[in-house]
Design a protein around this motif. Structure first.
Motif, mmCIF file in Angstrom:
data_model
loop_
_atom_site.group_PDB
_atom_site.id
_atom_site.type_symbol
_atom_site.label_atom_id
_atom_site.label_comp_id
_atom_site.label_asym_id
_atom_site.label_seq_id
_atom_site.Cartn_x
_atom_site.Cartn_y
_atom_site.Cartn_z
ATOM 1 N N TRP A 124 0.864 -1.184 0.000
ATOM 2 C CA TRP A 124 0.000 0.000 0.000
ATOM 3 C C TRP A 124 0.903 1.237 0.000
ATOM 4 N N PHE A 125 0.598 2.213 -0.858
ATOM 5 C CA PHE A 125 1.470 3.383 -0.941
ATOM 6 C C PHE A 125 0.663 4.656 -1.169
ATOM 7 N N VAL A 126 0.919 5.652 -0.343
ATOM 8 C CA VAL A 126 0.342 6.989 -0.485
ATOM 9 C C VAL A 126 1.473 7.994 -0.393
ATOM 10 N N ARG A 127 1.520 8.933 -1.314
ATOM 11 C CA ARG A 127 2.591 9.935 -1.322
ATOM 12 C C ARG A 127 1.995 11.319 -1.557
ATOM 13 N N ALA A 128 2.447 12.297 -0.754
ATOM 14 C CA ALA A 128 1.936 13.663 -0.827
ATOM 15 C C ALA A 128 3.018 14.613 -1.325
ATOM 16 N N TYR A 129 2.589 15.616 -2.102
ATOM 17 C CA TYR A 129 3.494 16.568 -2.736
ATOM 18 C C TYR A 129 3.046 18.006 -2.481
ATOM 19 N N ASP A 130 4.014 18.902 -2.493
ATOM 20 C CA ASP A 130 3.718 20.327 -2.577
ATOM 21 C C ASP A 130 3.223 20.612 -3.998
ATOM 22 N N THR A 131 2.048 21.229 -4.114
ATOM 23 C CA THR A 131 1.456 21.405 -5.435
ATOM 24 C C THR A 131 2.297 22.305 -6.343
ATOM 25 N N ALA A 132 2.980 23.281 -5.774
ATOM 26 C CA ALA A 132 3.724 24.244 -6.583
ATOM 27 C C ALA A 132 5.036 23.686 -7.102
ATOM 28 N N THR A 133 5.728 22.896 -6.289
ATOM 29 C CA THR A 133 7.086 22.468 -6.638
ATOM 30 C C THR A 133 7.231 20.983 -6.904
ATOM 31 N N GLY A 134 6.286 20.191 -6.447
ATOM 32 C CA GLY A 134 6.417 18.740 -6.563
ATOM 33 C C GLY A 134 7.278 18.115 -5.487
ATOM 34 N N THR A 135 7.745 18.903 -4.535
ATOM 35 C CA THR A 135 8.538 18.359 -3.433
ATOM 36 C C THR A 135 7.737 17.312 -2.674
ATOM 37 N N VAL A 136 8.338 16.172 -2.422
ATOM 38 C CA VAL A 136 7.664 15.122 -1.658
ATOM 39 C C VAL A 136 7.585 15.551 -0.198
ATOM 40 N N LEU A 137 6.373 15.621 0.339
ATOM 41 C CA LEU A 137 6.157 16.042 1.720
ATOM 42 C C LEU A 137 6.174 14.857 2.681
ATOM 43 N N TRP A 138 5.540 13.764 2.283
ATOM 44 C CA TRP A 138 5.553 12.554 3.101
ATOM 45 C C TRP A 138 5.082 11.372 2.266
ATOM 46 N N SER A 139 5.404 10.165 2.728
ATOM 47 C CA SER A 139 4.968 8.931 2.078
ATOM 48 C C SER A 139 4.556 7.917 3.133
ATOM 49 N N ASP A 140 3.595 7.098 2.807
ATOM 50 C CA ASP A 140 3.196 5.982 3.674
ATOM 51 C C ASP A 140 3.260 4.700 2.861
ATOM 52 N N GLN A 141 4.256 3.886 3.145
ATOM 53 C CA GLN A 141 4.394 2.567 2.526
ATOM 54 C C GLN A 141 4.034 1.535 3.579
ATOM 55 N N TYR A 142 2.958 0.789 3.321
ATOM 56 C CA TYR A 142 2.409 -0.083 4.353
ATOM 57 C C TYR A 142 2.343 -1.521 3.848
ATOM 58 N N ASN A 143 2.956 -2.424 4.607
ATOM 59 C CA ASN A 143 2.993 -3.845 4.273
ATOM 60 C C ASN A 143 2.503 -4.604 5.499
ATOM 61 N N LEU A 144 1.280 -5.127 5.433
ATOM 62 C CA LEU A 144 0.674 -5.718 6.627
ATOM 63 C C LEU A 144 1.303 -7.049 7.014
ATOM 64 N N THR A 145 1.280 -8.018 6.094
ATOM 65 C CA THR A 145 1.766 -9.361 6.448
ATOM 66 C C THR A 145 2.581 -9.984 5.320
ATOM 67 N N ASN A 146 3.360 -9.162 4.617
ATOM 68 C CA ASN A 146 4.160 -9.655 3.497
ATOM 69 C C ASN A 146 3.307 -10.267 2.397
#
Length: 444
Positions: A124-146
């Protein structure tokens, strides 16, 4: 969770791979092509799958093929007026399939949801960006049970993103999964993991209506078939407010799309009938209680029908998808309702060449309804299809059936931005692989 350097990241301002600019004029007629942008990264399939935006900002999510032959996560930002590429983010995590499936905008933050390969399975992957620059603000990479996990959709309101999809549990089956984030920091606010009957469950789409997040999809019942599921949450706490599970007959039922307005939500998908095939289904619920307000179960020719997209403006609700005709192939279908009572206002079905056709989604701009998807031509390949209607009468205002190079083309998503409609998808090029494609039209 907030890893900004995972995998191989490309973040830069780049020129468009192919950019046709048609300067918009004040008298541009409805359906005029304003600009198109086409991206071909390597000899493989590039697909734009989702789009959001506001003002002059357009943000597109999807996947692109790299030189090694696998798919990369791709998010691009464009200028809505001229189609110029403002920034791009490409991610190849572990030489596997990575893709952004959905995208949502919250103020100055845009977030995409999908999946990335960790080397052994999908996360599972969610990634957030600054709309003006595209700078990555944060990411959530989630792996529950392989196992294989995936975020199918994301929605935004105020300071909250809500993503919906599935995660693989320790028993090896898929669970319904919904997770809420703080837009600025990526902090997980709450999660809901639901396992109905020790089998495959999945949240397909999510929306936010006022103080509620509402997810739809399917869960497996005790008999082993899919049930339609709608679940409403308190947006701030994640508390479950109500759930509606539907099993029409002993067959598969699934909710595929959702929209809302005022105190009502509208859900579309398909339900099994007594004859053993799938019917087009649209349901209206009271958003506060979950009580059913009305439904439209439509079986055109005793075969499989599905409503896969919804849009609402005022009292006009539009559902699109496909219905099977008497010849046994599917038609591009649009049905429009009075949202207050479900009365059918008008409908349109098209099947230009006697093959399978389907609408994949719909958006509304003012008094213009724009449905999009694919139409099969006389040669048997699929064409990009965008079809505009008068919301009041159902009359066709304009139509764009686009066949790039005698291959398969499809429109996957769209957004209305002022006097323009931005449609995204893919088109097959002369080399035989598919390119990421945007086409932008004027609307009156």
């Amino acid at each position: 969770m907030k890893n900004q350097t995972i995998g191989s990241i490309l973040l830069s301002v780049i020129p468009a791979a192919t950019l046709l600019l048609i300067p918009p004029a004040s008298h541009a007629a409805g359906g005029d092509l304003l600009w198109t942008n086409q991206l071909d990264t390597a000899a493989g399939r590039d697909q734009a799958l989702a789009v959001t935006g506001k003002g002059r900002g357009v943000f597109v999510a999807g996947r692109t093929r790299n030189a090694a032959g696998n798919d990369d996560w791709q998010v691009n930002s464009y200028d809505a007026v001229n189609g110029a590429v403002l920034w791009t983010n490409r991610l190849d995590l572990a030489a596997g399939r990575d893709e952004a499936l959905s995208i949502a905008l919250a103020g100055k933050v845009v977030a995409a949801a999908g999946r990335v390969r960790n080397g052994n399975n999908d996360d599972w992957f969610v990634r957030a960006y600054d709309t003006a620059t595209g700078t990555v603000l944060w990411s959530d990479q989630y792996n529950l049970t392989n196992g294989n996990d995936r975020a199918n959709a994301i929605a935004a309101a105020g300071k909250t993103f809500v993503a919906a999809g599935r995660v693989r549990n320790i028993a090896g089956d898929d669970d319904w999964f919904v997770r809420a984030y703080d837009t600025a920091t990526g902090t997980v606010l709450w999660s809901d993991q639901y396992d109905s009957a020790a089998d495959n469950d999945e949240a397909v789409v999510v929306t936010i209506l006022g103080t509620k997040a509402i997810a739809v999809g399917h869960v497996t019942n005790g008999a082993g078939d899919f049930d339609w599921l709608v679940r409403a949450y308190d947006l701030s706490t994640g508390n479950i407010l109500w759930t509606r599970q539907l099993d029409k007959v002993a067959g598969d039922d699934a909710a595929l799309a959702i929209t809302g307005s005022g105190r009502a939500i509208y859900v579309s998908g398909y339900v099994g009938n007594a004859a053993g095939n799938e019917d087009w289904e649209v349901r209206a619920y009271d958003a506060g209680t979950g009580n059913l307000l009305w439904e439209d179960q439509f079986d055109f020719a005793n075969d499989d029908d599905r409503a896969v997209g919804l849009a609402i403006r005022g009292k006009t609700l539009v559902a699109v998808g496909r219905v099977r005709n008497v010849a046994g192939d599917s038609d591009f279908a649009v049905r429009t309702y009075d949202a207050s009572n479900g009365s059918l206002l008008w409908q349109d079905r098209i099947n230009p060449a006697g093959f399978d056709d389907s609408a994949t989604g719909v958006t509304i701009s003012g008094s213009t309804i724009v449905a999009f998807g694919r139409l099969t031509n006389a040669n048997g390949d699929t064409d990009w299809a965008v079809r505009a209607y008068s919301a009041k009468t159902g009359g066709v205002l304009w139509n764009d059936q686009y066949d790039q190079a005698a291959g398969d083309d499809q429109a996957a998503a769209a957004i209305a931005l002022g006097k323009r409609i931005v449609v995204v998808g893919d088109a097959q090029n002369l080399a035989g692989d598919s390119d990421w494609l945007l086409r932008t039209y004027a609307v009156k």
